[in-house]
Write a protein that holds these residues in place. Structure first.
Motif, PDB file in Angstrom:
ATOM      1  N   VAL A  20       0.787  16.844  -7.951  1.00  0.00           N
ATOM      2  CA  VAL A  20       1.057  16.114  -6.713  1.00  0.00           C
ATOM      3  C   VAL A  20      -0.104  15.186  -6.378  1.00  0.00           C
ATOM      4  O   VAL A  20      -1.237  15.634  -6.210  1.00  0.00           O
ATOM      5  CB  VAL A  20       1.300  17.083  -5.530  1.00  0.00           C
ATOM      6  CG1 VAL A  20       1.687  16.300  -4.276  1.00  0.00           C
ATOM      7  CG2 VAL A  20       2.387  18.106  -5.869  1.00  0.00           C
ATOM      8  N   ALA A  21       0.190  13.878  -6.314  1.00  0.00           N
ATOM      9  CA  ALA A  21      -0.834  12.895  -5.948  1.00  0.00           C
ATOM     10  C   ALA A  21      -0.819  12.692  -4.441  1.00  0.00           C
ATOM     11  O   ALA A  21       0.246  12.703  -3.813  1.00  0.00           O
ATOM     12  CB  ALA A  21      -0.541  11.572  -6.646  1.00  0.00           C
ATOM     13  N   VAL A  22      -2.012  12.546  -3.860  1.00  0.00           N
ATOM     14  CA  VAL A  22      -2.128  12.271  -2.423  1.00  0.00           C
ATOM     15  C   VAL A  22      -2.904  10.964  -2.263  1.00  0.00           C
ATOM     16  O   VAL A  22      -4.011  10.827  -2.779  1.00  0.00           O
ATOM     17  CB  VAL A  22      -2.867  13.423  -1.693  1.00  0.00           C
ATOM     18  CG1 VAL A  22      -3.043  13.085  -0.223  1.00  0.00           C
ATOM     19  CG2 VAL A  22      -2.116  14.740  -1.868  1.00  0.00           C
ATOM     20  N   LEU A  23      -2.303  10.029  -1.557  1.00  0.00           N
ATOM     21  CA  LEU A  23      -2.914   8.719  -1.370  1.00  0.00           C
ATOM     22  C   LEU A  23      -2.748   8.314   0.099  1.00  0.00           C
ATOM     23  O   LEU A  23      -1.659   8.440   0.662  1.00  0.00           O
ATOM     24  CB  LEU A  23      -2.199   7.705  -2.289  1.00  0.00           C
ATOM     25  CG  LEU A  23      -2.607   6.244  -2.199  1.00  0.00           C
ATOM     26  CD1 LEU A  23      -4.079   6.057  -2.538  1.00  0.00           C
ATOM     27  CD2 LEU A  23      -1.743   5.401  -3.147  1.00  0.00           C
ATOM     28  N   ALA A  24      -3.839   7.857   0.715  1.00  0.00           N
ATOM     29  CA  ALA A  24      -3.777   7.415   2.118  1.00  0.00           C
ATOM     30  C   ALA A  24      -3.947   5.907   2.158  1.00  0.00           C
ATOM     31  O   ALA A  24      -4.868   5.359   1.549  1.00  0.00           O
ATOM     32  CB  ALA A  24      -4.871   8.095   2.928  1.00  0.00           C
ATOM     33  N   THR A  25      -3.035   5.226   2.864  1.00  0.00           N
ATOM     34  CA  THR A  25      -3.164   3.768   2.984  1.00  0.00           C
ATOM     35  C   THR A  25      -3.544   3.390   4.403  1.00  0.00           C
ATOM     36  O   THR A  25      -3.175   4.075   5.348  1.00  0.00           O
ATOM     37  CB  THR A  25      -1.849   3.032   2.647  1.00  0.00           C
ATOM     38  OG1 THR A  25      -0.917   3.256   3.710  1.00  0.00           O
ATOM     39  CG2 THR A  25      -1.264   3.505   1.336  1.00  0.00           C
ATOM     40  N   GLY A  26      -4.266   2.302   4.522  1.00  0.00           N
ATOM     41  CA  GLY A  26      -4.634   1.786   5.841  1.00  0.00           C
ATOM     42  C   GLY A  26      -6.014   1.140   5.776  1.00  0.00           C
ATOM     43  O   GLY A  26      -6.972   1.784   5.353  1.00  0.00           O
ATOM     44  N   SER A  27      -6.083  -0.114   6.201  1.00  0.00           N
ATOM     45  CA  SER A  27      -7.364  -0.838   6.151  1.00  0.00           C
ATOM     46  C   SER A  27      -8.350  -0.273   7.163  1.00  0.00           C
ATOM     47  O   SER A  27      -9.546  -0.552   7.081  1.00  0.00           O
ATOM     48  CB  SER A  27      -7.133  -2.318   6.440  1.00  0.00           C
ATOM     49  OG  SER A  27      -6.312  -2.849   5.420  1.00  0.00           O
ATOM     50  N   GLU A  28      -7.842   0.530   8.105  1.00  0.00           N
ATOM     51  CA  GLU A  28      -8.718   1.112   9.130  1.00  0.00           C
ATOM     52  C   GLU A  28      -9.399   2.387   8.656  1.00  0.00           C
ATOM     53  O   GLU A  28     -10.259   2.927   9.334  1.00  0.00           O
ATOM     54  CB  GLU A  28      -7.900   1.402  10.408  1.00  0.00           C
ATOM     55  CG  GLU A  28      -6.919   2.575  10.345  1.00  0.00           C
ATOM     56  CD  GLU A  28      -5.574   2.239   9.696  1.00  0.00           C
ATOM     57  OE1 GLU A  28      -5.571   1.437   8.729  1.00  0.00           O
ATOM     58  OE2 GLU A  28      -4.551   2.813  10.118  1.00  0.00           O
ATOM     59  N   LEU A  29      -9.015   2.896   7.478  1.00  0.00           N
ATOM     60  CA  LEU A  29      -9.469   4.234   7.085  1.00  0.00           C
ATOM     61  C   LEU A  29     -10.843   4.229   6.428  1.00  0.00           C
ATOM     62  O   LEU A  29     -11.130   3.418   5.561  1.00  0.00           O
ATOM     63  CB  LEU A  29      -8.455   4.868   6.123  1.00  0.00           C
ATOM     64  CG  LEU A  29      -7.037   5.028   6.659  1.00  0.00           C
ATOM     65  CD1 LEU A  29      -6.146   5.648   5.599  1.00  0.00           C
ATOM     66  CD2 LEU A  29      -7.026   5.855   7.932  1.00  0.00           C
ATOM     67  N   GLU A  86     -18.413   8.989   6.382  1.00  0.00           N
ATOM     68  CA  GLU A  86     -18.935   7.649   6.682  1.00  0.00           C
ATOM     69  C   GLU A  86     -19.058   7.470   8.195  1.00  0.00           C
ATOM     70  O   GLU A  86     -18.249   8.013   8.946  1.00  0.00           O
ATOM     71  CB  GLU A  86     -17.964   6.586   6.154  1.00  0.00           C
ATOM     72  CG  GLU A  86     -18.074   6.321   4.669  1.00  0.00           C
ATOM     73  CD  GLU A  86     -17.075   5.255   4.248  1.00  0.00           C
ATOM     74  OE1 GLU A  86     -17.389   4.058   4.373  1.00  0.00           O
ATOM     75  OE2 GLU A  86     -15.969   5.627   3.811  1.00  0.00           O
ATOM     76  N   PRO A  87     -20.076   6.660   8.630  1.00  0.00           N
ATOM     77  CA  PRO A  87     -20.170   6.398  10.077  1.00  0.00           C
ATOM     78  C   PRO A  87     -19.032   5.468  10.510  1.00  0.00           C
ATOM     79  O   PRO A  87     -18.609   4.611   9.740  1.00  0.00           O
ATOM     80  CB  PRO A  87     -21.532   5.706  10.221  1.00  0.00           C
ATOM     81  CG  PRO A  87     -21.884   5.196   8.862  1.00  0.00           C
ATOM     82  CD  PRO A  87     -21.128   6.009   7.842  1.00  0.00           C
ATOM     83  N   LEU A  88     -18.551   5.679  11.734  1.00  0.00           N
ATOM     84  CA  LEU A  88     -17.452   4.860  12.238  1.00  0.00           C
ATOM     85  C   LEU A  88     -17.933   3.430  12.467  1.00  0.00           C
ATOM     86  O   LEU A  88     -18.935   3.216  13.136  1.00  0.00           O
ATOM     87  CB  LEU A  88     -16.957   5.416  13.566  1.00  0.00           C
ATOM     88  CG  LEU A  88     -15.961   6.577  13.530  1.00  0.00           C
ATOM     89  CD1 LEU A  88     -15.576   6.960  14.942  1.00  0.00           C
ATOM     90  CD2 LEU A  88     -14.731   6.243  12.702  1.00  0.00           C
ATOM     91  N   GLY A  89     -17.220   2.464  11.921  1.00  0.00           N
ATOM     92  CA  GLY A  89     -17.491   1.055  12.230  1.00  0.00           C
ATOM     93  C   GLY A  89     -16.438   0.597  13.219  1.00  0.00           C
ATOM     94  O   GLY A  89     -15.503   1.338  13.542  1.00  0.00           O
ATOM     95  N   PRO A  90     -16.547  -0.651  13.693  1.00  0.00           N
ATOM     96  CA  PRO A  90     -15.557  -1.156  14.643  1.00  0.00           C
ATOM     97  C   PRO A  90     -14.153  -1.128  14.051  1.00  0.00           C
ATOM     98  O   PRO A  90     -13.956  -1.581  12.929  1.00  0.00           O
ATOM     99  CB  PRO A  90     -16.001  -2.593  14.921  1.00  0.00           C
ATOM    100  CG  PRO A  90     -17.205  -2.846  14.082  1.00  0.00           C
ATOM    101  CD  PRO A  90     -17.573  -1.613  13.333  1.00  0.00           C
ATOM    102  N   GLY A  91     -13.243  -0.581  14.829  1.00  0.00           N
ATOM    103  CA  GLY A  91     -11.834  -0.569  14.418  1.00  0.00           C
ATOM    104  C   GLY A  91     -11.489   0.449  13.353  1.00  0.00           C
ATOM    105  O   GLY A  91     -10.355   0.508  12.886  1.00  0.00           O
ATOM    106  N   LYS A  92     -12.438   1.250  12.959  1.00  0.00           N
ATOM    107  CA  LYS A  92     -12.170   2.198  11.861  1.00  0.00           C
ATOM    108  C   LYS A  92     -11.878   3.600  12.394  1.00  0.00           C
ATOM    109  O   LYS A  92     -12.338   3.975  13.477  1.00  0.00           O
ATOM    110  CB  LYS A  92     -13.385   2.285  10.921  1.00  0.00           C
ATOM    111  CG  LYS A  92     -13.811   0.952  10.324  1.00  0.00           C
ATOM    112  CD  LYS A  92     -12.766   0.411   9.371  1.00  0.00           C
ATOM    113  CE  LYS A  92     -13.204  -0.940   8.808  1.00  0.00           C
ATOM    114  NZ  LYS A  92     -12.154  -1.627   8.069  1.00  0.00           N
TER     115      LYS A  92
END
Ligand code: AMP
Ligand code: MG
Length: 418
Positions: free
Chosen positions: A190-199, A204-210
């Motif tokens: 089973v492959a798991v893939l997350a999509t989203g430019s905000e991810l 990682e430290p949170l950047g703007p909009g992430k």
């Protein structure tokens, strides 16, 4: 009187029941393999296991004591002991060939084979030894403290039937019967893939909009509860070519779980990319809340679940569809078992005729199960999920439930095989 109605051309939403039926229809088993018994825990047996030998393999003593003929103890009591000759001793793991004759006794330990001639065991505390003689202080019935060969299981009997999920309670029997390896159904990859430019990833430290990708971790953990080690393909930004590349890689797996990008937004590219790759859509959008945008299809030899990105939606889709799929594909007969019914502690009212899933607290109260929805509900409410140990399922056609009603609940369990 005739009435004219205008229908807005929205695609029909698939009901939860219909969607589950379609999902389970695709869940075909993947053949079998042999694994070592210790690795078989949680796996489903692909063949009946027939006992080749009996258990116990020989008549043996259930107590430390004296192996005797019960007829030699008739009438014995503390007041009127009967005396037998002590002619030997046998410990567990040894075999005493010498027979026990009339008016003889052999000292025997728990688990030692009963010597020929003996038919019963007098417990240590019901006997006394004096000068090479044993005084028997009780009248023992025929077969007393003897475990007979085959009383546990007989050679030729079915030890475990095909379709049984191997659990801790089965291991002793299988080990006793000498199954160093067991035939089990193959697990899907089973492959798991997350999509989203905000991810971004959790370290990682949170950047703007992430925001941090929580779905991959949650889906992976659910898969591990079902005994499957996920193939984590990480995250991918909302760009057609990159999503396409990742999906090409994922398509080597039996199942693809891809989160995000299956709604109707401009950047929801997953569906489009999948279509370009030749996916056969089996349904898109289910009449449920949360979880509505769920997409299910076939891409070459893989089945694909396109999950909504909202974390609670993702969980609900896993519980309602992916878990039953995985259970069936691994060989379980009833892929939906594990549901319980519990009493609602509060009234519930629905606004729309959809299947509603609510994060909830399930607990035992005075011998019955009681369930309470968490105060906040919402497809992105991670804290509500953290406060929950179950989901309440309110079916499509039920709009109102009084306090005290019985409702269906999906518990969020630990490892179900232990
Ligand atoms: P989408 O389904 O792509 O429209 O995403 C719906 C919502 O879920 C958005 O607010 C996303 O930011 C959020 N989301 C998407 N993917 C993830 C993820 N992997 N982890 C946490 N939240 C996510
Ligand atoms: Mg998105």
């Amino acid at each position: 009187m005739t009435m004219t109605q205008t229908y807005i051309a929205t695609p029909r939403l698939t009901s939860v029941e219909e969607a589950r039926r379609i999902v389970l229809e695709q869940a075909v088993m993947l053949g079998s393999e042999r694994v070592r018994l210790e690795d078989g825990i949680g796996r489903v047996l692909a063949q009946d296991l027939i006992a080749e030998a009996s258990l116990p393999p020989f008549d043996n003593s259930a107590m430390d004591g004296y192996a005797v003929r019960s007829s030699d103890t008739t009438g014995a009591s503390r007041e009127h002991p009967l005396t037998l000759r002590l002619v030997g001793e046998v410990a567990a793991g040894e075999v005493l060939e010498r027979a026990v004759s009339r008016r003889e006794a052999v000292k025997i330990m728990t688990g030692a084979p009963l010597p020929p001639g003996a038919d019963s065991v007098v417990a240590l505390e019901e006997a006394r030894v004096r000068n090479g003689l044993v005084e028997i202080l009780a009248d023992v019935a025929l077969g007393r403290h003897v475990r007979n060969a085959g009383e546990d299981i007989k050679a030729g009997d079915t030890a475990l039937a095909a379709g049984t999920r191997i659990r801790v309670q089965h291991l002793g029997l299988l080990a006793g019967l000498g199954y160093a390896e067991v035939p089990v159904f193959r697990l899907p990859r089973v492959a798991v893939l997350a999509t989203g430019s905000e991810l971004i990833s959790i370290d990682e430290p949170l950047g703007p909009g992430k925001i941090r990708n929580s779905n991959s971790l949650v889906l992976g953990a659910f898969l591990r509860q079902l005994g499957i080690e996920p193939v984590d393909l990480g995250t991918v930004v909302d760009e057609r070519d990159l999503i396409r590349q990742q999906l090409e890689e994922a398509a080597t797996c039996d199942v693809i779980l891809i989160s995000g990008g299956v709604s109707v937004g401009e950047h929801d590219l997953v569906k489009r990319v999948l279509r370009d790759l030749g996916m056969k859509t089996l349904f898109w959008r289910v009449n449920m809340k949360p979880g509505k945008p769920l997409l299910f299809g076939r891409l070459r030899n893989s089945v694909i679940f396109g999950l909504p990105g909202n974390p609670i939606s993702c969980v609900v889709c896993f519980l309602e569809f992916i878990a039953p799929y995985v259970r069936k594909v691994t060989g379980e007969d009833d892929p939906t078992d594990g549901l319980v019914r519990a009493r609602l502690t509060q009234p519930l009212r629905k606004k729309e005729p959809k299947t509603l899933l609510l994060t909830a607290q399930l607990r035992e109260e005075a011998g019955t199960l009681a369930v309470t929805a968490t105060p906040q509900q919402g497809s992105g409410m991670l804290k509500s999920l953290a406060q929950a140990n179950a989901f309440i399922v309110v079916p499509e056609d039920i709009m109102e439930l009084a306090a005290g009603s019985l409702v269906e609940v999906i518990p969020l369990g630990g490892d179900p095989w232990l």
